[in-house]
Design an enzyme around this catalytic site. Sequence first.
Site, PDB file in Angstrom:
ATOM      1  N   TYR A  16       0.754  -1.141  -0.052  1.00 48.13           N
ATOM      2  CA  TYR A  16       0.034   0.053  -0.075  1.00 48.13           C
ATOM      3  C   TYR A  16       0.900   1.293  -0.031  1.00 48.13           C
ATOM      4  CZ  TYR A  16      -3.850  -2.997   0.752  1.00 48.13           C
ATOM      5  OH  TYR A  16      -5.023  -3.947   0.659  1.00 48.13           O
TER       6      TYR A  16
ATOM      7  N   ARG B 164      -3.529   5.581   3.630  1.00 49.14           N
ATOM      8  CA  ARG B 164      -4.907   5.329   3.546  1.00 49.14           C
ATOM      9  C   ARG B 164      -5.740   5.695   2.475  1.00 49.14           C
ATOM     10  NH1 ARG B 164      -6.622   6.754   9.873  1.00 49.14           N
ATOM     11  NH2 ARG B 164      -4.994   5.412  10.654  1.00 49.14           N
TER      12      ARG B 164
ATOM     13  N   CYS C 103      -6.832  -4.803  -7.829  1.00 56.64           N
ATOM     14  CA  CYS C 103      -6.435  -4.213  -6.512  1.00 56.64           C
ATOM     15  C   CYS C 103      -5.934  -5.051  -5.634  1.00 56.64           C
ATOM     16  CB  CYS C 103      -7.569  -3.642  -6.022  1.00 56.64           C
ATOM     17  SG  CYS C 103      -9.120  -4.532  -5.750  1.00 56.64           S
TER      18      CYS C 103
END
Length: 169
Positions: free
Chosen positions: A104, A118, A135
């Site tokens: 991420y 985030r 994803c």
Amino acid sequence: MTYFATQLTPIGPFTTIVDTDDVVLASGWTAEPEDLRPLIHPRIRPTELHVRTELGNVTRAVAAYHDGAIDAIDDIAVQQHSGEFLEHAWKILRAVPAGAPITYSAFAELSGRPAAVRGAASACARNAAALFVPCHRVLRIGGNLGGFRWGLPAKRWLLDHENAAATRV
């Protein structure tokens, strides 16, 4: 008109919703198109869905991907709407190579906002076009799977499938 078709894959039924130009609006491992329709941005969300037995190139790409041609999904057009960051992040996701998952943090950096980890996770969570906007190729630091709308066993299968195909090349 907006159409959907469901096909069987090794990890369960996969449904795709497309517009009249066969552009993917939503997709995922479900037999219920109504699981997908709410994921489509309200600006382009269809009020009606019409069933088809197959969706031409889209159906063929999904089958080919699951059969091992992991690049078969790359040229399928996708349309998603949101804010500027999310739309950009979804484009970046399409460039993450199969067999080479990223964290991420790395995804946030590739998206141009290194501190927005985030936000990167939100881009994955809000992605309506699973598989076509991969994803599942984003992991937590240390290689932990993190979340996936379609379940962690599906995410693990996809990553293993892509890794096996990428190492065969």
